[in-house]
Every structure is written in C-alpha cells, then in structure tokens.
Scaffold this motif. Structure first.
Motif, mmCIF file in Angstrom:
data_model
loop_
_atom_site.group_PDB
_atom_site.id
_atom_site.type_symbol
_atom_site.label_atom_id
_atom_site.label_comp_id
_atom_site.label_asym_id
_atom_site.label_seq_id
_atom_site.Cartn_x
_atom_site.Cartn_y
_atom_site.Cartn_z
ATOM 1 N N LYS A 190 0.821 -1.211 0.000
ATOM 2 C CA LYS A 190 0.000 0.000 0.000
ATOM 3 C C LYS A 190 0.859 1.267 0.000
ATOM 4 C CE LYS A 190 -3.924 -2.294 2.015
ATOM 5 N NZ LYS A 190 -4.924 -2.362 3.022
ATOM 6 N N ASP A 240 -8.273 0.463 -0.697
ATOM 7 C CA ASP A 240 -9.439 0.631 0.166
ATOM 8 C C ASP A 240 -10.026 2.041 0.049
ATOM 9 O OD1 ASP A 240 -7.952 2.358 1.902
ATOM 10 O OD2 ASP A 240 -7.313 0.651 3.109
ATOM 11 N N SER A 241 -11.203 2.193 0.596
ATOM 12 C CA SER A 241 -11.929 3.460 0.478
ATOM 13 C C SER A 241 -11.215 4.602 1.201
ATOM 14 C CB SER A 241 -13.360 3.308 0.989
ATOM 15 O OG SER A 241 -13.367 2.889 2.329
ATOM 16 N N ASP A 242 -10.461 4.301 2.243
ATOM 17 C CA ASP A 242 -9.715 5.362 2.943
ATOM 18 C C ASP A 242 -8.656 5.977 2.025
ATOM 19 O OD1 ASP A 242 -11.199 4.992 5.263
ATOM 20 O OD2 ASP A 242 -9.703 3.676 6.197
#
Length: 185
Positions: free
Chosen positions: A72, A104-106
């Motif tokens: 990430k 991810d959405s964050d």
C-alpha cells in the motif's frame, strides 16, 4: 427516469456536493467542453443503470479501478473499457509491480477525494502530490469521447478523449502510462 444530456454545468447547483462543483469549476477554468447527465435517483452502481447512462451520454463510461501494491505504498488509477474483463496478472508485469489489489476506500478518499462507485479520472485534480499513477488501457484512446463521473456517481459526464489527456491530465501534473490489457472470450 428521463436521462437528458445537457451541455456544460448543471443549471441547478443546490444539493450538490462540493467536490462535484469543484469538477465543473476545474473544467470551466481549463476551457474544456463537456456534457452531463443527472441521474440522482439512479446512482451508477448497477450494470442496468450504467447501460441507461451510456445510452444517454452516447458514449461508454470508462471503467476506473483504484489499485495498490501489497505494501500500500504505490497507488494506480486504471482507465479501461467498461466491458473489458480485468485480471491483475495482465497488468503487474507491464507496470513492474507485484500483487496488485483494489485499494481501500480510505486511500481513495485520501488521494482522490472520491468514494467507491464514483472513481473518476477527474479525481486526479485532488492528487496534488501526484501520489497516484495513471494507467490507461490503449483501447480507451480510440474513442472520441470518454464518459466519467464528476467525483460523484449521481451525475455522469461526456468529455472528448483528447481534452482529457491533453488538457485535464496536464493540468493535474500527472502523466499517463499506456497499458495493453487483453480481451477474454
């Protein structure tokens, strides 16, 4: 619901999110011509809705995937034809990255100020640090227009492909990396 294609920004701006309005301002400041279709009662979150919206736009909405590596640390926005299947293995070698997955959405909110279902190339205007690498399937470049969202999935836009890559991407200080993803039967 009647889907009506209109030129430029919507006439009624009440009740719209700030990030949507920011897209219109961004495009207007660049002198980019665009069309929009409001579908507030029909978010573009089902295939049926997308087919109806495509028909109203008279172009195909581009599939936009927000991806990241396993650590990430590297983020990618992949633009590809909506009806083309996607397999990460077809992309990893082309961009020298292993183990891609959906971010991810964050991360989506942090880098593009977008939530799931509204991922769009226009979100790159919010990535001022150029943390997201733009990947474009070569087949996208063949179309005269690209359909996308103004950072919300209750309105869709039609913008000339040349304007997206010559004006919009340049204004965000991003560059595109063209990739070739196969069609599967």
């Amino acid at each position: 619901m009647d889907l009506v294609l209109k030129k430029g920004r919507p006439e009624i701006l009440d009740g719209r999110e700030e990030k949507e309005l920011k897209c219109y301002d961004f495009l207007d400041n660049l002198g980019v011509e665009y069309y929009h279709v409001d579908h507030r009662d029909m978010p573009a979150d089902t295939m049926e809705a997308c087919v109806a919206i495509d028909r109203a736009l008279d172009c195909k909405i581009c599939k936009n995937l927000f991806l990241c590596n396993r650590q990430k640390t590297d983020f990618y926005l992949l633009m590809m034809p909506a009806d083309k299947p996607f397999k990460t293995k077809d992309l990893t070698a082309q961009i020298n990255s292993a183990r891609l997955s959906f971010a991810d959405s964050d991360a989506m909110l942090k880098y593009l100020n977008i939530t799931p279902g509204a991922v769009s190339v226009l979100g790159l205007m919010n990535d001022t640090e150029c943390s997201v690498r733009l990947l474009v399937d070569k087949d996208i470049l063949n179309d005269e227009y690209i359909g996308c969202h103004p950072c919300v999935n209750t309105t869709s836009m039609k913008i000339k492909t040349d304007d997206i890559f010559d004006k919009i991407i340049s204004a965000t200080n991003h560059t595109k990396t063209v990739v070739e993803l196969p069609w599967y039967e």
